[in-house]
Write a protein that holds these residues in place. Structure first.
Motif, PDB file in Angstrom:
ATOM      1  N   THR A  26       0.801  -1.197  -0.256  1.00 16.14           N
ATOM      2  CA  THR A  26      -0.037   0.096   0.490  1.00 16.14           C
ATOM      3  C   THR A  26       1.069   1.247   0.300  1.00 16.14           C
ATOM      4  O   THR A  26       0.337   2.369  -0.179  1.00 16.14           O
ATOM      5  N   ALA A  27       2.191   1.025   0.275  1.00 15.53           N
ATOM      6  CA  ALA A  27       2.819   2.097   0.921  1.00 15.53           C
ATOM      7  C   ALA A  27       4.270   2.031   0.477  1.00 15.53           C
ATOM      8  O   ALA A  27       4.794   0.183   0.320  1.00 15.53           O
ATOM      9  N   SER A  28       5.367   2.924   0.513  1.00 17.44           N
ATOM     10  CA  SER A  28       6.478   2.339   0.592  1.00 17.44           C
ATOM     11  C   SER A  28       7.074   2.343   2.125  1.00 17.44           C
ATOM     12  O   SER A  28       6.347   2.193   3.100  1.00 17.44           O
ATOM     13  N   SER A  29       7.956   1.092   2.661  1.00 18.41           N
ATOM     14  CA  SER A  29       8.240   0.638   3.424  1.00 18.41           C
ATOM     15  C   SER A  29       7.025   0.034   4.783  1.00 18.41           C
ATOM     16  O   SER A  29       7.199  -0.083   5.677  1.00 18.41           O
ATOM     17  N   VAL A  30       6.458  -0.945   3.855  1.00 14.99           N
ATOM     18  CA  VAL A  30       5.659  -2.283   4.793  1.00 14.99           C
ATOM     19  C   VAL A  30       6.065  -2.422   4.495  1.00 14.99           C
ATOM     20  O   VAL A  30       5.666  -3.873   5.467  1.00 14.99           O
ATOM     21  N   GLY A  31       7.270  -3.477   4.433  1.00 10.51           N
ATOM     22  CA  GLY A  31       7.045  -4.453   4.645  1.00 10.51           C
ATOM     23  C   GLY A  31       7.097  -5.462   3.879  1.00 10.51           C
ATOM     24  O   GLY A  31       7.654  -6.702   3.533  1.00 10.51           O
ATOM     25  N   LYS A  32       6.899  -4.526   2.120  1.00 10.28           N
ATOM     26  CA  LYS A  32       7.160  -6.433   1.019  1.00 10.28           C
ATOM     27  C   LYS A  32       8.022  -6.664   1.257  1.00 10.28           C
ATOM     28  O   LYS A  32       7.803  -8.052   1.128  1.00 10.28           O
ATOM     29  N   SER A  33       9.481  -6.460   1.051  1.00  5.17           N
ATOM     30  CA  SER A  33      10.623  -7.151   1.076  1.00  5.17           C
ATOM     31  C   SER A  33      11.282  -8.334   2.249  1.00  5.17           C
ATOM     32  O   SER A  33      10.812  -9.131   1.288  1.00  5.17           O
ATOM     33  N   THR A  34      10.805  -8.226   2.794  1.00  7.09           N
ATOM     34  CA  THR A  34      10.427  -9.266   4.184  1.00  7.09           C
ATOM     35  C   THR A  34      10.057 -10.027   3.646  1.00  7.09           C
ATOM     36  O   THR A  34       9.435 -11.654   4.288  1.00  7.09           O
ATOM     37  N   ILE A  35       8.185  -9.893   3.514  1.00  4.86           N
ATOM     38  CA  ILE A  35       7.212 -11.018   3.039  1.00  4.86           C
ATOM     39  C   ILE A  35       7.041 -11.805   1.589  1.00  4.86           C
ATOM     40  O   ILE A  35       7.382 -13.149   1.762  1.00  4.86           O
ATOM     41  N   ALA A  36       8.419 -10.987   0.650  1.00  4.20           N
ATOM     42  CA  ALA A  36       8.674 -11.626  -0.253  1.00  4.20           C
ATOM     43  C   ALA A  36       9.444 -13.042   0.324  1.00  4.20           C
ATOM     44  O   ALA A  36       9.626 -14.254  -0.282  1.00  4.20           O
ATOM     45  N   ASP A  49       0.646  -1.370   6.419  1.00  4.01           N
ATOM     46  CA  ASP A  49       1.397  -1.702   8.014  1.00  4.01           C
ATOM     47  C   ASP A  49       0.690  -1.088   8.609  1.00  4.01           C
ATOM     48  O   ASP A  49       0.374   0.264   8.346  1.00  4.01           O
ATOM     49  N   ILE A  50       0.491  -1.494   9.855  1.00  2.00           N
ATOM     50  CA  ILE A  50      -0.682  -1.337  11.027  1.00  2.00           C
ATOM     51  C   ILE A  50      -0.059  -0.349  11.579  1.00  2.00           C
ATOM     52  O   ILE A  50       0.066   0.466  12.536  1.00  2.00           O
ATOM     53  N   ASP A  51       1.828  -0.703  12.073  1.00  2.00           N
ATOM     54  CA  ASP A  51       2.557   0.613  13.106  1.00  2.00           C
ATOM     55  C   ASP A  51       2.203   2.254  12.784  1.00  2.00           C
ATOM     56  O   ASP A  51       2.812   2.770  13.737  1.00  2.00           O
ATOM     57  N   ARG A  52       1.857   1.833  11.392  1.00  3.58           N
ATOM     58  CA  ARG A  52       2.581   3.415  10.979  1.00  3.58           C
ATOM     59  C   ARG A  52       1.128   4.223  11.009  1.00  3.58           C
ATOM     60  O   ARG A  52       0.885   5.634  10.727  1.00  3.58           O
ATOM     61  N   GLY A  53      -0.252   3.385  11.113  1.00  3.95           N
ATOM     62  CA  GLY A  53      -1.511   4.190  11.553  1.00  3.95           C
ATOM     63  C   GLY A  53      -2.151   4.186  10.293  1.00  3.95           C
ATOM     64  O   GLY A  53      -1.707   4.259   8.987  1.00  3.95           O
ATOM     65  N   GLY A  54      -3.622   3.666   9.687  1.00  2.98           N
ATOM     66  CA  GLY A  54      -4.666   4.483   9.051  1.00  2.98           C
ATOM     67  C   GLY A  54      -4.568   3.508   7.979  1.00  2.98           C
ATOM     68  O   GLY A  54      -4.353   3.126   6.819  1.00  2.98           O
ATOM     69  N   VAL A  55      -4.290   2.020   8.922  1.00  2.00           N
ATOM     70  CA  VAL A  55      -4.022   0.572   7.826  1.00  2.00           C
ATOM     71  C   VAL A  55      -5.780  -0.010   6.871  1.00  2.00           C
ATOM     72  O   VAL A  55      -5.409   0.164   5.895  1.00  2.00           O
ATOM     73  N   PHE A  56      -6.472   0.434   7.655  1.00  2.66           N
ATOM     74  CA  PHE A  56      -7.598  -0.271   6.755  1.00  2.66           C
ATOM     75  C   PHE A  56      -7.685   1.357   5.495  1.00  2.66           C
ATOM     76  O   PHE A  56      -8.563   0.853   4.656  1.00  2.66           O
ATOM     77  N   ALA A  57      -7.795   2.211   5.922  1.00  3.20           N
ATOM     78  CA  ALA A  57      -7.809   3.532   4.832  1.00  3.20           C
ATOM     79  C   ALA A  57      -7.332   3.032   3.924  1.00  3.20           C
ATOM     80  O   ALA A  57      -7.443   3.274   2.238  1.00  3.20           O
ATOM     81  N   SER A  58      -5.256   2.387   4.104  1.00  6.51           N
ATOM     82  CA  SER A  58      -4.584   2.417   3.421  1.00  6.51           C
ATOM     83  C   SER A  58      -5.343   1.363   2.066  1.00  6.51           C
ATOM     84  O   SER A  58      -4.584   1.125   1.077  1.00  6.51           O
TER      85      SER A  58
END
Length: 497
Positions: free
Chosen positions: A10-20, A165-174
């Motif tokens: 949904t954005a940069s730095s959400v952890g795509k690389s680690t999940i992949a 990324d839920i840690d940065r907030g607004g996860v549902f809206a994102s």
């Protein structure tokens, strides 16, 4: 027939690389022949394969998770911003051109063809290809020139897992906003949602997950917890260099955070050790009186050298050298520790020459040819007796040829007889072109014990686990976390369709 799955964000730095990476390790442990693929990377953090080709570091980690050798086709397009609105374009491991950043769109059609052809050529050799996107997959202003996200999902005919990324907030809206901005065909590709970096009670969160599923009509596959694992992740660069790592007692090691710093991963092998507290600093006041100061690699060495002078860091380093602080330069940092850097061809910009620290009797002259190779050699200097005859290895990514004026100051000589490092007469300033030099246990153990002895601390008696073994252990922990928290049976069903 090979399968594929794509991890988008949904954005940069959400952890795509680690999940992949977690997907790569999970399916590798299931006995599948797995490979990673990221069509386009924008990063200064790169690696050189054994055949001398350059690629992004994130896919190196994913290749390690698959237990296969990193290959440039895993990241066919790498963009390296080099300052002054210039970008170096690397295609299938080789420099194609240096362009004005705003002219990237002119290459877009050609690059799309390259990544599609590359994927088609290699995908048939694997049971599963795990693809990773870049940034947000719903940037409507960039959609026409998108290569790494939905373009590649369509080109590879991959189902998509969306990470938020839920840690940065607004996860549902994102999540809802991202899905809403995709067209109908793209929405059809999204087969599951992963909520990343979750803290708290999962039971309390389940009603919200159910509500989100009802809104978007896409299953939420689970939540990945906020874990304390040492997994190299392109998306976590900011956290690492902002010193969010745990502070430790022991040796104080300072890395100068250069504006064009490259290959900070050189120091991951240090930061894992209990004996080391690694800090990144970008101003003179935070440097203090470290046991080791490191000037890292740079994509624009002259500009970073000017930065050191402008910010007062240059003067502070001069003071530290006078009191025999150990100073290490790697690649661009090695060049900076020398007498001068000459750039008559304007490879890096308009500045044609800049005076270095003069700690090492070397001069560097930039040329058109970029050096990209893996190298092996040994320490030939006796100025630090603990290092003498220690074998070293790593990879080189640099422009310029460095000339040393006194053979007595050679620190590392490669197996092909080239010089890849220098040391000053006092033995407290060292430099090398070798990225990844700390990944080899013999040199790492020797270096740590030298620093401990130099600072009247006890030498480590425990055997340092090899960095390769350490990384595989962390990858297995990551795969277990994935299996415990994400509905992988559902993911496997998605792959069968």
């Amino acid at each position: 027939m090979s399968k594929s799955i794509m991890v988008l964000g949904t954005a940069s730095s959400v952890g795509k690389s680690t999940i992949a990476t977690a997907f790569c390790r999970y399916f590798k442990n299931k006995g599948m022949k797995v490979a990673p693929f990221k069509a386009l990377n924008i990063s200064l953090n790169s690696f050189v394969t054994e055949d001398g080709l350059e690629m992004g570091r994130a896919q190196v980690v994913q290749a390690e998770a698959c237990e296969i050798k990193p290959r440039a086709w895993m990241n066919p397009v790498l963009l390296k911003p080099s300052g002054n609105m210039k970008t170096q374009v690397i295609v299938n491991g080789k420099v194609k051109c240096n362009i004005d950043s705003y002219k990237y769109k002119e290459l877009n059609k050609e690059l799309k063809e390259v990544v599609k052809e590359t994927y088609d050529e290699i995908s048939k050799d694997y049971n599963l290809v795990v693809l990773e996107g870049s940034g947000s997959c719903a940037e409507i202003n960039l959609k026409e020139s998108d290569i790494a996200n939905m373009y590649m999902a369509k080109a590879s005919n991959s189902p998509v897992i969306l990470v938020a990324d839920i840690d940065r907030g607004g996860v549902f809206a994102s999540v809802v906003g991202t899905i809403a901005l995709l067209d109908s065909e793209e929405r059809e590709r999204v087969k599951g949602i992963i909520i990343n970096k979750f803290r708290g009670s999962i039971e309390s969160f389940k009603p919200a997950m159910k509500q989100l599923e009802e809104i978007i009509n896409i299953p939420v596959l689970g939540t990945m917890p906020y874990y304390d694992l040492d997994i190299e992740d392109e998306d976590s660069v900011t956290e690492i260099i902002n010193n969010k790592n745990k502070e430790k007692n022991g040796l104080d090691v300072v890395v100068i955070r250069l504006p064009y710093m490259s290959n900070f991963t050189d120091f991951n092998s240090l930061s894992r050790l209990d004996e080391i507290n690694l800090r990144y600093v970008d101003n003179e006041k935070e440097i203090g009186n470290p046991n080791l100061l490191i000037i890292p690699g740079s994509k624009n060495t002259i500009e970073d050298l000017k930065f050191l002078k402008k910010r007062g860091i240059y003067s502070k380093i001069v003071e530290l050298e006078k009191i025999n602080t150990v100073i290490l330069g790697i690649c661009g940092g090695y060049q900076i520790l020398g007498e001068s850097i000459e750039d008559e061809l304007g490879i890096e910009g308009d500045v044609r020459s800049e005076k270095g620290f003069g700690f090492l009797p070397i001069k560097t002259v930039f040329n058109k040819e970029k050096v990209t190779k893996q190298s092996r050699g040994e320490v030939v200097s006796k100025k630090i007796k603990e290092f003498f005859n220690i074998e070293v290895s790593g990879y080189e990514i640099h422009n310029g040829k460095t000339f040393i004026s006194n053979e007595e100051n050679i620190f590392i000589r490669l197996n092909n007889n080239e010089v890849a490092g220098a040391i000053n007469n006092k033995g407290n300033v060292l430099g090398t072109y070798l990225h990844g030099i700390f990944d080899e246990n013999d040199f790492l153990t020797c270096f740590i014990n030298y620093l401990l002895n130099n600072n009247h601390m006890y030498k480590t008696n425990s055997k340092i686990i090899s960095y390769k073994e350490y990384k595989l252990n962390e990858l297995d922990k990551l795969a277990r976390l994935l299996e415990e928290n994400i509905d992988m049976k559902k993911v496997e069903e998605i792959l069968k369709k």
